[in-house]
Each structure stands twice: as C-alpha cells, then as structure tokens.
Design an enzyme around this catalytic site. Structure first.
Site, mmCIF file in Angstrom:
data_model
loop_
_atom_site.group_PDB
_atom_site.id
_atom_site.type_symbol
_atom_site.label_atom_id
_atom_site.label_comp_id
_atom_site.label_asym_id
_atom_site.label_seq_id
_atom_site.Cartn_x
_atom_site.Cartn_y
_atom_site.Cartn_z
ATOM 1 N N ASN A 1 -5.050 6.639 40.692
ATOM 2 C CA ASN A 1 -4.308 5.512 41.255
ATOM 3 C C ASN A 1 -3.029 6.048 41.920
ATOM 4 O OD1 ASN A 1 -3.048 6.152 38.681
ATOM 5 N ND2 ASN A 1 -1.861 4.285 38.996
ATOM 6 N N CYS B 1 0.122 6.319 41.197
ATOM 7 C CA CYS B 1 1.109 7.103 40.437
ATOM 8 C C CYS B 1 0.470 8.178 39.572
ATOM 9 C CB CYS B 1 1.972 6.170 39.591
ATOM 10 S SG CYS B 1 2.920 4.984 40.566
ATOM 11 N N GLU C 1 -1.336 8.142 36.939
ATOM 12 C CA GLU C 1 -1.530 8.043 35.493
ATOM 13 C C GLU C 1 -2.975 7.685 35.138
ATOM 14 O OE1 GLU C 1 0.128 3.878 36.583
ATOM 15 O OE2 GLU C 1 0.281 5.950 37.259
#
Length: 739
Positions: A466, A468, A470
């Site tokens: 995704n 970011c 994570e």
C-alpha cells in the site's frame, strides 16, 4: 464470541466515567486567516485542542446529518442496534459532538457483528458496543481515516447515495454482489494493493487502474501497484511500432491522482508506485522525482528572476529624464540598455523584454509576473509530475549480492524476458542513494525477505504494498487499519498494562474482522480476494512518546526490547484472537491450501519471540530475537514470550480467520486525534512541530511527554519549567536577555 468489560460497566452509560465539554474549533493559516471554524463542539475534556480540531475538521460529517431520527425495526436484531433514518420533519446539518461519531462507528460495527454472528449473546454485543465507544473516547485506539469518513453514516443517519461501482461478498451466501448504494456497505479499508496488466484499455489494464484508483481516493483510501508488468520504452507493440515505455503511463496516473482530494477534501490521494530493479526503465524511474524537483526549483527561481528583471526595465524607463520617445530606446537610454543586458544575462526571453517595452509605451509602469514557492501544495509542485505518489523499487537478495560483489546486473524486457541492458549493480545502487538524498524517493522493498514471511505463498507472490508500505500481501487485496495509543496503556512505574492491552487487541481484531465482512470494495476481484483472505492491519502509535515518558532512549537496547515486545504481544494476541474466531466461524477460505506455510510463519514468529537464535524454517535471513533478560519490563517481556504458545496452539487446532493480522502504520491524522506525541514507529523529530493540512491550515504540536520524561529523569520542577518554556517559546518579551 464472549466479550468481557474492562473499561465500562454493565447497565451504565459507556461515557459515564468521562467528562465532556463544549469548545470552539478553529484552524488558521500562519497569516491568521481562518480555514475552518465550528462553535459548540462536544469533546472529552481530556482531549487537547489539536485532537478536538482534528475530529471537528476532518472526521465530523459535514452534511446530511438529520436533527432527529427514528429507528427502523429489523427482525432478529436487538433494538439498541436498529439502524436509524431521518424523521419526516428533520432538518439536515453536520455532526457537532464527538459522541455522535463514536456512536456511529461502534454502532455500525456492533450491528454488522451481530448480523454476522460474531457475538454469543445480546449482552456480549452490548458490552462490545460500550467498550468500543469508550476506547474511542478515551483515545486508547482509533481506526484508519476511511472508517471515520464512511462507517455508520447509513446505520446512524440513513445517509446514502447512488452506487459507485463497488462490490461486496454477501456474508450469508458467500456470493460476489454488485453494490446498489454508496454507504449501506461502507468502504472502511485504507490500504489497497492493485494489479495492472500490460493492456491499455482492457479490464485490469492501465486506464482501468486509474478508474479504480479514483474510486478509492474518493472515499479516503490509498492504493499501491507494482508496474513492472508494463513493457519498457522501445519494446514492440502487438499492432506494430514500439512502446513509449513505463514512465509515460506513470505520469498519466500521477495527474489523475493529483486531481482528486482523498475523501472529498480531507487529504491528498495516497498512492504507491513500485518498479522491480530489473525493469529496463528502472533508471528513469529512480531519477523521475529528482528531475521534477529540479524543475520546481527552476520554476521558483525563474519566476522570481523574471519579476525582478522585467521590473528593472520599467524602473529604467521611469527614471529617464529626457524626451519621452527616447525613454524606450536602449540606444539612447543607458539605464534601459543596462537593464536589458542584465535580463539577457539571466536568460530572460527576448519576447518578454519586448512585451515589457510595449507595455511601457502603452502607459503601464510595472508588470505582475506570477512568482512561485516551494510549498508542497503550491502551484509549482502541481505543475510537475511525480508528486502524488510514494515511489519504491523492489530489490531481491540477488541484486543486493551483486552490489556487494560489484557484479553486473541485467535489465530484462517485459515481453520476451531477454536481456535489454546490462549495468553495474553498484551504479544502480548509487543512483538510488543519490535520488533518495535529493528528494527522499525511491524507497526500497526487500522482495526476498518479504516473501520469506508470506503466510499464503501457495496463492501467489507478494509483489507490492500500500502507499505507506505497512501492508504487504497479494495483489488485489485490501487491509483496514487501526492503531492503539501506547501511552493509554502506560502504568507509570509499574510498566506496561499487559491485561488492558491484550483486551484492546482482542476487541480491535474482532472490529477489523467485522469490517471485512461489512465492507464494499472498488472492484470485483478485490472484493473476492479480501473475503477469501480477510487481511487485517492492527498496529500501534506513540512508541516514541511511551519511551520518552519512561526516560528510555529510543535508539537503545532497552528501547528496542520494549518496542519488540509490544509488537510481539500485539501480533501474537491478534493471531490468537483470529484462531479463536476461526473456531467459531471457520478459517479464512484459502487457509487449507496455505496451512503449512502459514503455520511455518507463526512458528518462526514464536521462535523469535522466545529468543531462539537458530532453528528458523525457510528464511534467507534470520530475525533478531527477543531476549527476555534484555527487557527492563519483565512482565511485558514474559507476556510477549508466552502469547505465541497460545497463538500457535489455537491455530494448529482451528486455523486462522485472517491471513494477516498486524501492521505498524504511520498513524498521521488518527495519531493526532488520539493526542499521540509521536506517530507509528518513529521517534520524535522535534519537540515543537507544525503539521500542514491538505486543504489549508496548520497545527502547532508540542510534545507533552517532555515534562513527564524530565521528571522521571530527576530534574527539579524549576528546571523543567525553564526547559519547556525554552522549547515552546515564552510568548512574551519580559525578562528577554537581549531586550
């Protein structure tokens, strides 16, 4: 599922032990202009002004909220969970109380949880509803932003709208269903990974991806894609001719994302672009943002130079004291001649010089040449490409070994697999380092290690993340996040409150699982795969604040031991809860084919949590294990050690309801609404920070852990006050040493 109470009491209002106050929320720009104002905002009295402003500006529903509602009876659903619609004479407005937001979130989760059979009794449903409302109000935890934007609008207020092309899997029949409305099934997921095919206009192709991305951005979510399937510049096209390459399409997608404010006007589009290190266009990709940043610098400097130099021409004409006709003739006006030469030295185009002379002859005395600045939300940045995504390259162990050995690295055509170009691995590595230094992109994703810890390799590889990074899982899946505020579980000198934390982890794991069941998704394939794998994203925030409050250095053995133990406890408890749900409702549909690799991953987690240095299964690089004796919080360390026995035992017996349970997200805006002094996993980078908001306005954020930490370290009260005043400013010139 049986639900215990830890934060509330049966028969008592969920907010009974919390005080609420009415306050005004106002957000201003540094120049004093008001961006947002709302009077009589009801929030818990313990909340800071920043948290109050965030929930009022970002998370209150601004329209369509009825002044009065009535319940809609529903057979088999407890009365307290019946959904509401406007009364006939209701007027429409916006939310004004944080209780409205907490109620609609927790109410919608409890409603769908009841319908899906997640609660053993009505008392369990009521306990869950009360506990989750209290958790939100007491800032112990918060879901990702799309939940605040979308969840409960239909349940609490009857808000709905036309279908937007979403899909969901019916929880009763298991059938893929096209949504018929905007909000009956909300879009609570923040993190999406989407595939793209090397096809211009077909389903799943390049232009189709931009549509799917727009559908996500509209409801406040983010998306990431690995674009390595797209052929490189110069590769042959099926219809003849050659491809223009990867970068042209990335620029189209960047423009599309830049046109959309995520969640309406709430934040910028969140987007991740990933390219494998062996793609023939990888060098252009690495340097994309570097060149675009240089363009911004040129636009800013050039615009200011134009304004300065062109107005020098007007000044020279104005200063002329001879015949008026000669003022515009550089052969006679020496000051004008010098101004023209100066402009030419600065590379001002001759057409602009001539234009100024023509303006002056018509009586104009100055020119307003638009100038630009380097603000991230400015016109200069919006005029260049590459500003609406995080960029990462995907590297394998083979590439990293080639860098170590100073070996060659082959770039491969996408259509034929043949070697397109051979370069030194270290040259590519140097370009990555320089680009990251120059513009903070690209990031690195370690493909081999990521797939070593993949719980479902039998269903495909992990190619992307995704925005970011994570959430890493299969293409065309989604993850909804929640974060726990670690300071809410601080026990002072008694260390970490393990019991309360485990309780909160269990409730949030159930909440995120319910969110999968109730959700709609932007495409049929994502709806299908999200149902089949049911990935969750439980994480934490404020580890930096927690360590600071205890006087523990962030970059220390003690700091890493505590952070690792909390991470271990959270993930192990979430997997145990997932297995508990699997015992009641069945494992995720694709568990059986991935049973052995998933249990292998859990066993590896267990070994690491219990201090093993050897014996790991199927890993190219062994993890750094947790050592109980290294942890200053013995009870926390022991809990992190023991939880994995339960997680593995229950998983072996029942499987897991979810293919993945935890992540550590940046927790930007939700971190502010929880009054976190630091975000997800990061340390604090400044004691006083300014956060600029998409759409305008700034927050001044002061780390409130400083006095607690100084007190814990033994500083006297007078020195603490002096240090705080120095950090945040005195707000007065009184006693100023220089005045």
């Amino acid at each position: 599922m049986k639900i215990e109470r830890k934060f509330t009491r049966s028969g008592q209002d969920a907010y009974a032990e919390l005080d609420f106050v009415s306050t005004a929320s106002e957000i201003r720009n540094p120049d004093g202009s008001v961006v947002f104002r709302l009077d009589n905002v009801e929030v818990p009295s313990s909340w800071s002004q920043v948290a109050s402003d965030v929930i009022a500006q970002k998370y209150f529903r601004k329209a369509g909220v009825p002044s009065e509602t009535k319940k809609v009876k529903e057979k088999g659903v407890p009365e307290f969970l019946w959904r509401s619609v406007p009364t006939d004479d209701a007027t429409m407005g916006g939310e004004t109380s944080s209780k409205q937001v907490f109620d609609r979130l927790a109410g919608a989760w409890a409603y769908w949880g009841w319908k899906g059979g997640y609660f053993t009794t009505e008392e369990d449903a009521q306990a869950y509803y009360d506990e989750m409302r209290h958790i939100l109000a007491s800032q112990r935890g918060a879901p990702n932003s799309p939940q605040w934007f979308n969840t409960g609008l239909h349940w609490a207020y009857g808000i709905d709208g036309p279908a937007q092309g979403h899909y969901y899997v019916d929880y009763k029949s298991g059938k893929l269903t096209r949504s018929t409305s905007s909000y009956e099934h909300p879009q609570p997921h923040a993190c999406f990974i989407q595939s793209v095919a090397d096809d211009l206009v077909g389903d799943g192709g390049i232009m189709d991806l931009w549509v799917r991305e727009a559908r996500l951005f509209k409801y406040g979510s983010g998306t990431g894609t690995n674009f390595s399937s797209l052929r490189a510049a110069g590769e042959k096209l099926s219809g003849g001719g050659k491809s223009s390459g990867l970068m042209g399409f990335l620029k189209i997608g960047d423009r599309a994302a830049g046109a959309i404010k995520s969640g309406g006007t709430t934040r910028r589009a969140a987007k991740m672009v990933i390219v494998d290190a062996d793609h023939p266009d990888i060098e252009d990709f690495i340097n994309w943002k570097v060149i675009e940043e240089q363009k911004v610098a040129s636009i800013v400097a050039g615009s200011k130079m134009h304004e300065r130099e062109l107005n020098k021409l007007f000044a020279a004409i104005k200063a002329w004291d001879g015949a008026e006709a000669d003022a515009y003739d550089p052969a006679k006006n020496d000051q004008l001649k010098a101004a023209i030469r100066s402009a030419k030295k600065c590379a001002i185009p001759e057409t602009y010089v001539k234009r100024v002379l023509d303006y002056a002859k018509q009586g104009h005395t100055s020119i307003e040449f638009p100038t630009y600045d380097t603000d991230w939300d400015s016109e200069a940045y919006s005029s260049v490409s590459g500003q609406n995504s995080n960029n990462s390259i995907r590297v394998t162990n083979a590439f990293l070994h080639a860098v170590e050995k100073d070996a060659d690295w082959e770039l491969l055509d996408r259509t034929t697999g043949r070697v397109s170009k051979t370069i030194r691995a270290r040259d590519l590595w140097e370009q990555v380092g320089h680009a990251a230094w120059a513009c903070a992109d690209p990031g690195l994703q370690f493909d081999t290690t990521i797939n070593d810890w993949h719980t479902c390799p039998e269903s495909g590889r992990i190619n992307a993340s995704n925005p970011c990074s994570e959430y890493m899982f299969l293409d065309d899946t989604a993850c909804n996040l929640a974060s726990l505020n670690l300071m809410a579980f601080a026990n002072g000198e008694n260390g970490f409150n393990v019991a309360s934390f485990e309780h909160a982890v269990r409730l949030w794991t159930i909440t995120l699982e319910i969110s999968v069941m109730m959700a709609q998704f932007p495409s049929d394939i994502i709806a299908k795969l999200s149902y089949e794998f049911r990935t969750l994203g439980l994480g934490f925030a404020n580890i930096g604040g927690y360590l600071m409050a205890d006087g523990i250095p962030y970059d220390s053995v003690d700091g890493r031991a505590i952070c690792g133990a909390i991470s271990s406890l959270m993930t192990g408890c979430a997997y145990a809860t997932s297995a508990e749900m699997a015992a009641e409702m069945g494992a995720f549909p694709n568990f059986d084919e991935n049973r052995e690799p998933m249990l292998r991953v859990v066993r590896n987690h267990r070994r690491a949590a219990q201090g093993a240095k050897t014996g790991y299964e199927g890993l190219s690089i062994s993890p750094v294990p947790l050592i109980v004796e290294d942890n200053p919080d013995t009870l926390l360390a022991r809990a992190a050690h023991d939880i994995w026995d339960r997680a593995l035992e229950l998983g072996e017996a029942h499987g897991y309801r979810n293919a993945q349970v935890s992540v550590v997200a940046p927790t930007g805006t939700i971190g502010l609404v929880m009054d976190c002094d630091t975000t997800g996993i990061e340390p604090d980078f400044a004691l006083v920070k300014f956060k600029k908001l998409a759409g305008g306005g700034y927050f001044k954020i002061i780390n409130r852990m400083v006095p607690t930490a100084l007190d814990g370290l033994g500083y006297p009260e007078a020195q603490i006050e002096d240090i705080i005043s120095y950090a945040i400013g005195h707000g007065s010139l009184k006693d100023s040493p220089t005045i």
